[in-house]
Structures are given as C-alpha cells and as structure tokens.
Design a protein around this motif. Structure first.
Motif, mmCIF file in Angstrom:
data_model
loop_
_atom_site.group_PDB
_atom_site.id
_atom_site.type_symbol
_atom_site.label_atom_id
_atom_site.label_comp_id
_atom_site.label_asym_id
_atom_site.label_seq_id
_atom_site.Cartn_x
_atom_site.Cartn_y
_atom_site.Cartn_z
ATOM 1 N N GLY A 205 0.838 -1.264 -0.136
ATOM 2 C CA GLY A 205 -0.149 0.197 -0.158
ATOM 3 C C GLY A 205 0.832 1.501 -0.078
ATOM 4 N N ASP A 206 2.126 1.106 0.072
ATOM 5 C CA ASP A 206 2.991 2.544 0.256
ATOM 6 C C ASP A 206 3.679 2.373 -1.062
ATOM 7 O OD1 ASP A 206 2.304 2.969 2.871
ATOM 8 O OD2 ASP A 206 3.704 1.653 3.724
ATOM 9 N N PRO A 207 4.248 3.778 -1.561
ATOM 10 C CA PRO A 207 4.849 3.774 -2.812
ATOM 11 C C PRO A 207 6.260 3.148 -2.872
ATOM 12 C CG PRO A 207 3.867 5.780 -2.253
ATOM 13 C CD PRO A 207 3.640 5.102 -0.978
ATOM 14 N N PHE A 208 6.325 2.447 -3.829
ATOM 15 C CA PHE A 208 7.751 1.717 -3.794
ATOM 16 C C PHE A 208 8.638 2.428 -4.723
ATOM 17 C CE2 PHE A 208 9.848 -2.110 -6.638
ATOM 18 C CZ PHE A 208 10.657 -2.253 -5.419
ATOM 19 N N LEU A 209 9.986 2.502 -4.169
ATOM 20 C CA LEU A 209 11.186 3.440 -4.603
ATOM 21 C C LEU A 209 10.622 4.989 -4.889
ATOM 22 C CD1 LEU A 209 12.417 0.716 -7.309
ATOM 23 C CD2 LEU A 209 13.171 1.189 -5.014
ATOM 24 N N GLY A 210 10.137 5.545 -3.853
ATOM 25 C CA GLY A 210 9.804 6.658 -3.912
ATOM 26 C C GLY A 210 8.297 7.274 -4.164
ATOM 27 N N PRO A 211 7.875 8.627 -3.534
ATOM 28 C CA PRO A 211 6.643 8.918 -3.720
ATOM 29 C C PRO A 211 6.299 9.181 -5.100
ATOM 30 C CG PRO A 211 7.965 10.530 -2.948
ATOM 31 C CD PRO A 211 8.977 9.339 -2.803
ATOM 32 N N ASP A 212 7.297 9.378 -5.838
ATOM 33 C CA ASP A 212 6.913 9.856 -7.484
ATOM 34 C C ASP A 212 6.589 8.435 -8.225
ATOM 35 O OD1 ASP A 212 9.592 9.179 -6.982
ATOM 36 O OD2 ASP A 212 10.003 9.998 -8.871
ATOM 37 N N ALA A 213 6.896 7.182 -7.784
ATOM 38 C CA ALA A 213 6.829 6.030 -8.396
ATOM 39 C C ALA A 213 5.449 5.846 -8.858
ATOM 40 C CB ALA A 213 7.082 4.621 -7.526
ATOM 41 N N PRO A 214 4.175 6.075 -8.184
ATOM 42 C CA PRO A 214 2.929 5.813 -8.953
ATOM 43 C C PRO A 214 2.793 6.489 -9.982
ATOM 44 C CG PRO A 214 2.976 5.888 -6.610
ATOM 45 C CD PRO A 214 4.533 6.215 -6.705
ATOM 46 N N ALA A 215 3.060 7.979 -10.499
ATOM 47 C CA ALA A 215 3.160 8.633 -11.405
ATOM 48 C C ALA A 215 3.762 7.823 -12.844
ATOM 49 C CB ALA A 215 3.589 10.020 -11.183
ATOM 50 N N ALA A 216 4.703 7.176 -12.267
ATOM 51 C CA ALA A 216 5.256 6.493 -13.538
ATOM 52 C C ALA A 216 4.210 5.449 -14.016
ATOM 53 C CB ALA A 216 6.678 6.026 -13.204
ATOM 54 N N VAL A 264 5.256 8.820 -28.778
ATOM 55 C CA VAL A 264 3.809 8.643 -28.522
ATOM 56 C C VAL A 264 3.133 10.182 -29.000
ATOM 57 C CG1 VAL A 264 2.108 8.566 -26.696
ATOM 58 C CG2 VAL A 264 4.275 7.304 -26.482
ATOM 59 N N SER A 265 2.116 9.811 -29.788
ATOM 60 C CA SER A 265 1.455 11.310 -30.378
ATOM 61 C C SER A 265 0.358 11.607 -29.554
ATOM 62 C CB SER A 265 0.891 10.801 -31.739
ATOM 63 O OG SER A 265 -0.070 9.609 -31.671
ATOM 64 N N GLU A 266 -0.129 10.817 -28.690
ATOM 65 C CA GLU A 266 -1.426 11.203 -27.714
ATOM 66 C C GLU A 266 -0.722 11.478 -26.340
ATOM 67 O OE1 GLU A 266 -4.053 13.016 -25.970
ATOM 68 O OE2 GLU A 266 -4.238 10.736 -25.233
ATOM 69 N N THR A 267 -0.293 12.714 -25.731
ATOM 70 C CA THR A 267 0.430 12.671 -24.557
ATOM 71 C C THR A 267 -0.692 13.395 -23.426
ATOM 72 O OG1 THR A 267 1.344 14.720 -25.098
ATOM 73 C CG2 THR A 267 2.580 12.842 -25.420
ATOM 74 N N ALA A 268 -1.410 13.989 -23.837
ATOM 75 C CA ALA A 268 -2.436 14.655 -23.286
ATOM 76 C C ALA A 268 -3.032 13.760 -21.798
ATOM 77 C CB ALA A 268 -3.753 15.326 -23.650
ATOM 78 N N SER A 269 -2.924 12.604 -22.329
ATOM 79 C CA SER A 269 -3.750 11.464 -21.425
ATOM 80 C C SER A 269 -2.970 10.991 -20.363
ATOM 81 C CB SER A 269 -4.280 10.203 -22.289
ATOM 82 O OG SER A 269 -3.071 9.416 -22.819
ATOM 83 N N ILE A 270 -1.607 11.161 -20.545
ATOM 84 C CA ILE A 270 -0.641 11.021 -19.591
ATOM 85 C C ILE A 270 -0.660 11.958 -18.350
ATOM 86 C CG2 ILE A 270 1.909 11.011 -19.123
ATOM 87 C CD1 ILE A 270 2.336 9.995 -21.913
ATOM 88 N N ARG A 271 -0.772 13.292 -18.630
ATOM 89 C CA ARG A 271 -0.704 14.369 -17.878
ATOM 90 C C ARG A 271 -2.239 14.093 -16.953
ATOM 91 N NH1 ARG A 271 2.232 18.579 -17.982
ATOM 92 N NH2 ARG A 271 2.511 18.501 -20.258
ATOM 93 N N THR A 272 -3.417 13.942 -17.714
ATOM 94 C CA THR A 272 -4.515 13.773 -16.977
ATOM 95 C C THR A 272 -4.733 12.454 -16.124
ATOM 96 O OG1 THR A 272 -5.774 14.806 -18.890
ATOM 97 C CG2 THR A 272 -7.086 13.222 -17.210
ATOM 98 N N GLN A 275 -2.563 13.453 -12.863
ATOM 99 C CA GLN A 275 -3.431 14.354 -12.226
ATOM 100 C C GLN A 275 -4.611 13.736 -11.543
ATOM 101 O OE1 GLN A 275 -4.192 17.286 -15.228
ATOM 102 N NE2 GLN A 275 -2.280 18.556 -14.861
ATOM 103 N N GLU A 276 -5.278 12.748 -12.216
ATOM 104 C CA GLU A 276 -6.566 12.389 -11.549
ATOM 105 C C GLU A 276 -6.341 10.898 -11.017
ATOM 106 O OE1 GLU A 276 -9.549 12.564 -14.599
ATOM 107 O OE2 GLU A 276 -9.229 14.675 -14.765
ATOM 108 N N ASN A 277 -5.270 10.340 -10.905
ATOM 109 C CA ASN A 277 -4.898 8.940 -10.553
ATOM 110 C C ASN A 277 -5.835 8.075 -10.997
ATOM 111 O OD1 ASN A 277 -2.762 9.515 -8.587
ATOM 112 N ND2 ASN A 277 -4.129 10.312 -7.073
ATOM 113 N N GLN A 278 -5.750 8.266 -12.361
ATOM 114 C CA GLN A 278 -6.901 7.093 -13.148
ATOM 115 C C GLN A 278 -6.743 5.768 -12.928
ATOM 116 O OE1 GLN A 278 -6.913 8.679 -17.039
ATOM 117 N NE2 GLN A 278 -8.376 10.438 -16.810
ATOM 118 N N TYR A 279 -5.429 5.396 -12.989
ATOM 119 C CA TYR A 279 -5.154 3.928 -12.855
ATOM 120 C C TYR A 279 -4.823 3.388 -11.455
ATOM 121 C CZ TYR A 279 -5.300 4.693 -17.876
ATOM 122 O OH TYR A 279 -5.798 5.041 -19.348
ATOM 123 N N ASP A 280 -5.095 4.227 -10.373
ATOM 124 C CA ASP A 280 -4.728 3.639 -9.190
ATOM 125 C C ASP A 280 -5.337 2.400 -8.528
ATOM 126 O OD1 ASP A 280 -3.025 4.714 -6.820
ATOM 127 O OD2 ASP A 280 -5.050 4.497 -5.595
#
Length: 328
Positions: A205-216, A264-272, A275-280
């Motif tokens: 339940g905790d981020p693995f290898l740093g708090p930024d890991a879930p963003a990747a 990758v041509s469609e990158t807006a979805s990455i930022r979204t 920001q929204e933790n869509q795949y948490d």
C-alpha cells in the motif's frame, strides 16, 4: 551428503535443525554451505543466509533470519553476495523500506553502480541511448483493449509470462534493455509466449522506490490504454534513459517528455492520468497480486506459477518458459 549431515565433520543428525545448531555452535559455520564465519554473532550467520542462500533457506530458517535482520541494507547484501543476492534476496519487509532509511541508501548504491551520471535530462540516465531493440517493436495482441496490463505477443499464445517491474528500478532497466530483447526474439515473436508487464508502484500500500513512483505507473498505463501500438517503444525508451533511482524524476512534465521522445502522439492522457490518479486501482491490484504470488523483488517473472529473478538466472528462466510451453 544428506540434509542432516554436518558439512564440516560429517556427523549425522536426526533433524536439519540439529545439524544447523551443531554446525554453528561447534564449527561457527553455515550448515548450508560449510563456510566458517569465525567467532561471529547469530545475526552474522543470518546475514550470510540471506545473502548467500536466499533460494535455499528452509521456512524456519527464513523466518528466523528475516525477523532478526530486519534492518539489513542492500549495500551489505550486494558486497557479500553480489547483484543476484542483493536483488533476489530482498524480503518484503526490506522492500517496504525502499522509500527511506537504510534500504534506500543501499538502493542508491545499486543505481550508482549502473551509472554515475546524476543528470536529470532523459539522455543522461542509466541506460541512455537512442537505439531501439526487439522490445520497442514487439508485437501486441490484435485486441489490446482486452488486456488490462501492457502485453506483447499473441493473445493465442499458450503461455503468458508476467513481468513484475518498477519504472524506477535500475535492475529492471538492465533487464528490460538487455535480456528482455532476447526473450522477445526467442519466445514472443515466434508465438511461444505472451508477456505482460505489471508495474509495482506500491508495496503493502505504500509507494515503492519513492513517492513519485505511482506517477510513472499512471503514465505507462495511460500510454497502453490510449495508444497501445506505441507502448513498448515508450517502455524501452524510459528504461534506456532511466534517471538515477534516488531522483524523484517521475513528474508529469518528465513523463510527457519521455513519451514524446518515444514517438507517442497522444500525450495529454498521460498528464490527465497522473493528475487524476486514473489507474490507481490497477496499480494497487498489482501490489496485491505481487503479495499473493510471493514477489519480493524487481524484476521478477511469474512463469506458470513459479517466480524467478531473471538477472543471474537466465538459464533457469528459459527452462521455465520451455517447460511451461511444453506442457501446453
């Protein structure tokens, strides 16, 4: 030599525990290999077990060592047993510490061993380079939307291999840019296996290898779900250009830059997605799956119910794949 024989004096014992205690108390040696450790403490013996025999320990010995050596660092394991022992021998509890404390210091040393460059630019990472390999051009299923996780190979393949990895793990970068290409050529392209990547962004339940890991992890899943044909090129590019693990590099800006550089041509979805933790929920499902299957280090491959660390175990990895393919 039987399991109940002292490796030093060859005395016989009725139980392995008796042989273990005799070998240590009388000879100051490990009953698994006979190495004499001198006038050391019990903890030193347990450290030796975890470094030298991570795959051989009995359940009793493992629990004893794991409980006694809770703060064992990655660098100690690396110096005693090499990369294979350092990566393969880490326990679940030690992985939980990867975000801070002694374990992080050890993991930083591991990343530094791959590259001393601390630049935060994409071309300055541990595996910088623009050449693409078999991973970038790996085939994907005809209906990729039916796969919740990034998948290469045919949906009709008899065997599916699951690769548990972390975008921030330097050893995953090594595997993904070296051995994985060989597995793609030998097993994925001919249709023997399909391979599924599940990003381990959380441990317990905790981020693995740093708090930024879930963003990747969010970024990778966004690419797969919006532009699957570009996913494996993105996968290879990020791992080839992975910044040092100690940096909190997995930001929306950096991940979008990586995606653009990978084509990758469609990158807006990455930022979204970030920001929204869509795949948490997907990332946390991987955390649970890793726990359920006994995954305690990255990279790990799950092949027909058996886990293996492919680094240092290429022959065993190939044998497991071929055995699984042969039984189907």
């Amino acid at each position: 030599m039987s399991a109940h024989t002292c490796p030093i004096c060859t005395d016989q014992f009725e139980t392995s525990g008796a042989a273990r205690d005799h070998t240590w108390n009388v000879h100051s040696a490990c009953h698994y290999c006979g190495e004499q450790l001198g006038d050391e403490t019990d903890e030193q013996l347990y450290r030796h077990w975890l470094a030298a025999h991570p795959d051989d320990l009995s359940r009793v010995d493992y629990k004893r060592a794991d409980a006694a050596v809770d703060s064992r660092t990655f660098s100690e394991r690396l110096s005693e047993g090499g990369v294979g022992a350092a990566v393969g021998g880490l326990t679940r509890r030690q992985l939980l510490l990867a975000g801070g404390g002694a374990a992080t210091a050890g993991l930083v040393i591991g990343a530094t061993a791959l590259s001393n460059n601390t630049s935060t630019e994409p071309e300055g990472g541990a595996n910088a380079g623009g050449d693409t390999g078999a991973v970038a051009t790996a085939p994907i299923p005809d209906s990729p939307s039916e796969s919740r996780y990034a998948t290469m190979g045919s949906a009709d393949a008899d065997v599916t291999v699951t690769y548990f990895g972390s975008w921030k793990c330097p050893y995953c970068a090594q595997f993904s840019t070296e051995m994985l290409s060989q597995l793609v050529t030998d097993y994925v392209e001919p249709g023997t296996i399909a391979l599924k990547f599940r990003n381990l962004a959380y441990i317990g339940g905790d981020p693995f290898l740093g708090p930024d890991a879930p963003a990747a992890g969010q970024a990778g899943l966004a690419v797969w779900n919006t532009e699957p044909a570009s996913y494996w090129a993105f996968h290879e590019y990020v791992f080839r250009n992975q910044p040092p693990e100690s940096d909190q590099w997995a930001t929306a800006e950096r991940l979008v830059e990586f995606a653009q550089a990978a084509g990758v041509s469609e990158t807006a979805s990455i930022r979204t997605a970030i920001q929204e933790n869509q795949y948490d929920d997907v990332l946390r499902a991987t955390d649970r799956a890793a726990s359920d299957t006994g995954v305690d280090a990255t990279p790990t491959l799950l092949i027909d119910g058996t886990t293996v660390n492919p680094l240092g175990n290429e022959e065993r990895t190939r044998q497991l794949i071929e055995d699984a393919a042969g039984s189907n």
